[in-house]
Design an enzyme around this catalytic site. Structure first.
Site, mmCIF file in Angstrom:
data_model
loop_
_atom_site.group_PDB
_atom_site.id
_atom_site.type_symbol
_atom_site.label_atom_id
_atom_site.label_comp_id
_atom_site.label_asym_id
_atom_site.label_seq_id
_atom_site.Cartn_x
_atom_site.Cartn_y
_atom_site.Cartn_z
ATOM 1 N N ARG A 6 0.817 -1.238 0.000
ATOM 2 C CA ARG A 6 0.000 0.000 0.000
ATOM 3 C C ARG A 6 0.840 1.273 0.000
ATOM 4 N NH1 ARG A 6 -2.982 -3.164 3.738
ATOM 5 N NH2 ARG A 6 -4.672 -4.203 2.648
ATOM 6 N N LYS A 59 1.826 11.068 -11.675
ATOM 7 C CA LYS A 59 0.927 10.176 -12.412
ATOM 8 C C LYS A 59 1.695 8.896 -12.699
ATOM 9 C CE LYS A 59 -2.341 13.169 -14.796
ATOM 10 N NZ LYS A 59 -2.807 13.654 -16.111
ATOM 11 N N GLU A 66 6.932 17.452 -25.767
ATOM 12 C CA GLU A 66 6.386 17.828 -24.449
ATOM 13 C C GLU A 66 6.972 19.170 -23.985
ATOM 14 O OE1 GLU A 66 3.868 16.229 -23.181
ATOM 15 O OE2 GLU A 66 4.083 14.055 -23.339
ATOM 16 N N LYS A 70 5.359 22.743 -15.010
ATOM 17 C CA LYS A 70 4.578 21.576 -14.570
ATOM 18 C C LYS A 70 4.372 21.605 -13.053
ATOM 19 C CE LYS A 70 3.488 16.829 -14.964
ATOM 20 N NZ LYS A 70 3.596 15.561 -15.640
ATOM 21 N N GLU A 105 -5.856 16.398 -10.775
ATOM 22 C CA GLU A 105 -6.561 16.743 -12.024
ATOM 23 C C GLU A 105 -8.072 16.848 -11.856
ATOM 24 O OE1 GLU A 105 -4.738 15.196 -15.624
ATOM 25 O OE2 GLU A 105 -6.720 15.152 -16.565
ATOM 26 N N ARG A 110 -5.165 20.888 -14.094
ATOM 27 C CA ARG A 110 -4.077 20.017 -14.556
ATOM 28 C C ARG A 110 -4.338 19.431 -15.938
ATOM 29 N NH1 ARG A 110 -0.509 15.481 -11.257
ATOM 30 N NH2 ARG A 110 0.626 14.781 -13.096
ATOM 31 N N ASN A 131 -2.549 18.094 -20.737
ATOM 32 C CA ASN A 131 -2.911 17.060 -21.710
ATOM 33 C C ASN A 131 -3.120 17.616 -23.110
ATOM 34 O OD1 ASN A 131 -3.412 14.137 -21.209
ATOM 35 N ND2 ASN A 131 -4.185 14.999 -19.304
ATOM 36 N N HIS A 141 -2.932 15.423 -26.180
ATOM 37 C CA HIS A 141 -2.958 14.020 -25.750
ATOM 38 C C HIS A 141 -4.252 13.301 -26.140
ATOM 39 C CE1 HIS A 141 0.524 15.379 -23.560
ATOM 40 N NE2 HIS A 141 0.712 14.210 -22.990
ATOM 41 N N HIS A 187 -3.297 10.071 -27.766
ATOM 42 C CA HIS A 187 -3.555 8.738 -27.184
ATOM 43 C C HIS A 187 -4.346 7.876 -28.169
ATOM 44 C CE1 HIS A 187 -2.917 9.993 -22.679
ATOM 45 N NE2 HIS A 187 -1.795 9.812 -23.334
ATOM 46 N N HIS A 225 5.296 8.051 -27.928
ATOM 47 C CA HIS A 225 4.322 8.901 -27.231
ATOM 48 C C HIS A 225 4.491 10.374 -27.639
ATOM 49 C CE1 HIS A 225 1.735 10.439 -24.079
ATOM 50 N NE2 HIS A 225 2.716 11.220 -23.657
HETATM 51 P P1 NAD Z 1 10.448 5.222 -23.017
HETATM 52 O O1 NAD Z 1 10.415 5.084 -21.568
HETATM 53 O O2 NAD Z 1 9.936 4.097 -23.847
HETATM 54 O O3 NAD Z 1 11.948 5.545 -23.466
HETATM 55 C C1 NAD Z 1 12.230 5.749 -24.825
HETATM 56 C C2 NAD Z 1 13.363 4.831 -25.328
HETATM 57 O O4 NAD Z 1 14.615 5.406 -24.961
HETATM 58 C C3 NAD Z 1 13.349 3.434 -24.751
HETATM 59 O O5 NAD Z 1 13.762 2.532 -25.735
HETATM 60 C C4 NAD Z 1 14.389 3.526 -23.645
HETATM 61 O O6 NAD Z 1 14.949 2.294 -23.289
HETATM 62 C C5 NAD Z 1 15.417 4.429 -24.272
HETATM 63 N N1 NAD Z 1 16.262 5.179 -23.370
HETATM 64 C C6 NAD Z 1 15.906 5.762 -22.194
HETATM 65 N N2 NAD Z 1 16.898 6.527 -21.729
HETATM 66 C C7 NAD Z 1 17.921 6.416 -22.599
HETATM 67 C C8 NAD Z 1 19.212 6.979 -22.660
HETATM 68 N N3 NAD Z 1 19.630 7.872 -21.764
HETATM 69 N N4 NAD Z 1 20.011 6.633 -23.686
HETATM 70 C C9 NAD Z 1 19.576 5.769 -24.641
HETATM 71 N N5 NAD Z 1 18.352 5.226 -24.651
HETATM 72 C C10 NAD Z 1 17.523 5.556 -23.639
HETATM 73 O O7 NAD Z 1 9.643 6.516 -23.506
HETATM 74 P P2 NAD Z 1 9.529 7.995 -22.928
HETATM 75 O O8 NAD Z 1 9.336 8.837 -24.106
HETATM 76 O O9 NAD Z 1 10.606 8.296 -21.986
HETATM 77 O O10 NAD Z 1 8.189 7.943 -22.072
HETATM 78 C C11 NAD Z 1 6.948 7.683 -22.682
HETATM 79 C C12 NAD Z 1 5.993 7.149 -21.635
HETATM 80 O O11 NAD Z 1 5.800 8.138 -20.632
HETATM 81 C C13 NAD Z 1 4.641 6.806 -22.165
HETATM 82 O O12 NAD Z 1 4.225 5.562 -21.654
HETATM 83 C C14 NAD Z 1 3.749 7.907 -21.646
HETATM 84 O O13 NAD Z 1 2.410 7.499 -21.470
HETATM 85 C C15 NAD Z 1 4.409 8.231 -20.353
HETATM 86 N N6 NAD Z 1 4.135 9.588 -19.875
HETATM 87 C C16 NAD Z 1 3.717 9.722 -18.593
HETATM 88 C C17 NAD Z 1 3.493 10.991 -18.080
HETATM 89 C C18 NAD Z 1 3.133 11.139 -16.623
HETATM 90 O O14 NAD Z 1 2.756 12.238 -16.220
HETATM 91 N N7 NAD Z 1 3.263 10.104 -15.823
HETATM 92 C C19 NAD Z 1 3.682 12.116 -18.878
HETATM 93 C C20 NAD Z 1 4.115 11.952 -20.187
HETATM 94 C C21 NAD Z 1 4.339 10.663 -20.672
HETATM 95 N N1 GLY Z 2 1.408 14.636 -18.500
HETATM 96 C C1 GLY Z 2 0.206 15.184 -18.000
HETATM 97 C C2 GLY Z 2 0.140 15.300 -16.520
HETATM 98 O O1 GLY Z 2 1.075 14.963 -15.831
HETATM 99 O O2 GLY Z 2 -0.847 15.709 -16.004
#
Ligand code: NAD
Ligand code: GLY
Length: 368
Positions: free
Chosen positions: A125, A147, A189, A231, A241, A245, A249, A252, A256, A269
């Protein structure tokens, strides 16, 4: 090697407040972790691509602080942001008899960060966790704000929790190994923050885009810091949100739909968000909220960042219908009515519905 001192952005959430450290070489410095709560165990969660690059440095830095440091290496890719992969983290936590004080370290991009955060929110938890974002996208967005979650085959990020980390460490040095396509995805972003919150920042991005694409450390440091500041300011006002917040998006809702419609991992993404912003700006324009010149300027900047600006076909017969069907599942929808983040003045966003017929026109105009 000597490094410039880290910069700090604070996120003000009462007892859940924390710092975002931004600097070079931070992951491998023991000092970075000095203020974390005492615990005997740490579990590092990373993936098969990032582990060979940065796991050893992190392990070395944590050695003096934790008696036991374990790791779990997940498969890489958006298509692995699933229950099955999440369970590998629980397997490691339980298999190694981790306790309630165990600290989870998310070393990777947004996929690793979102899944580790969700595991931390639900194991016993709730256990503490630290975000060590290694992509530009994760440094400017996903690691900040709490998130966490996984995808469902029917919808992106549909299962998750709001759960804040103890600390976010943005080590700019790791961006050197990031593939070009991932750098561009992160820029989507960064660009997002301009139209929704800070026109001056949008101007700065336009003026420094070549430096950002060339990974100039000073330009990257400013882009990460300003993005985190914006942010943090939004999240501090609306952590869960209930209103404001949602402006984060922007792009998005369409984005999405692209990710889910094509299958996770086909478009990155950030690519889907970039193209989604083009579509959302076009919708804002057709609703009379902004001038066409502003939408055109934004589209040109997104294209210059190396991102797609034409949406993909998601269905051969009724492409717009398929987008609409997918967007109705968006988390912002209410009673089946899609709510879009729209620009209603340069530097200002609003969330509201739009007539299906107009959305169809936008999709038809914006898709390849
Ligand atoms: P990802 O985590 O898939 O990373 C992208 C690629 O880069 C992967 O292949 C990874 O292994 C590689 N990589 C990472 N760091 C590296 C480095 N320093 N050198 C070489 N390769 C590297 O993708 P992302 O773009 O980082 O994240 C996308 C995800 O984040 C999505 O699932 C999206 O929904 C989520 N997201 C969440 C929020 C939130 O608020 N929680 C906000 C935006 C996006
Ligand atoms: N990436 C959108 C949020 O964190 O609210």
């Amino acid at each position: 090697m000597k490094h410039a001192p880290a910069q700090l952005v604070s996120i003000d959430l009462a007892q859940r407040s924390y710092s975002i450290l931004i600097g070079s070489g931070l992951i491998a410095q023991p000092q970075t972790y000095a203020d974390l709560p005492e615990a005997s165990q740490a579990l590092i969660v990373t993936n098969a691509t990032v582990a060979p690059l940065y796991l050893q440095g992190l392990r070395g830095a944590l050695q003096g602080k934790y008696r036991q440091i374990q790791e779990v290496v997940l498969p890489d890719g958006e298509q692995h942001k699933t229950w099955q992969t999440l369970n590998l983290i629980f397997d490691a936590l339980l298999g190694q008899a981790c306790d309630r004080k165990t600290v989870l370290f998310a070393l990777g991009g947004g996929v690793v960060g979102d899944m580790t955060g969700f595991a931390a929110a639900s194991f016993m938890r709730g256990v503490p966790f630290v975000q060590l974002p290694t992509t530009l996208l994760a440094q400017v967005d996903s690691s900040v704000g709490g998130k966490t979650g996984i995808n469902h085959p029917l919808g992106k990020n549909m299962i998750g929790a709001f759960y804040q980390p103890q600390l976010v460490v943005c080590d700019l040095e790791v961006l050197r190994t990031l593939p070009e396509r991932e750098l561009s995805a992160g820029l989507a972003e960064v660009i997002k923050y301009g139209p929704i919150a800070d026109l001056g920042f949008l101007d700065w991005i336009a003026a420094h885009l070549d430096a950002l694409l060339a990974r100039d450390p000073v330009a990257l440091a400013h882009a990460v810091k300003r993005s985190c500041e914006i942010k943090a300011h939004v999240v501090a006002q609306d952590e869960r949100e209930s209103g404001l917040r949602a402006v984060l998006n922007f792009g998005h809702t369409f984005g999405h739909a692209i990710e889910t419609g094509l299958g996770y991992g086909q478009w990155l993404h950030g690519e889907a968000v970039g193209c989604g912003m083009v579509m959302a700006a076009e919708l804002s324009c057709r609703l009379g909220l902004i001038e066409p010149a502003f939408a055109q300027r934004l589209t040109a900047l997104i294209a210059r960042a190396g991102l797609p600006v034409r949406g993909p076909q998601l269905a051969a017969d009724d492409n717009a219908g398929r987008y609409l069907e997918l967007m109705r599942l968006d988390k912002k929808s209410q009673a089946g009515e899609i709510r879009f983040v729209l620009i209603d003045g340069p530097g200002r966003a609003t969330v509201r519905p739009a007539p299906d017929a107009l959305v169809r026109e936008v999709i038809e105009a914006c898709c390849a």
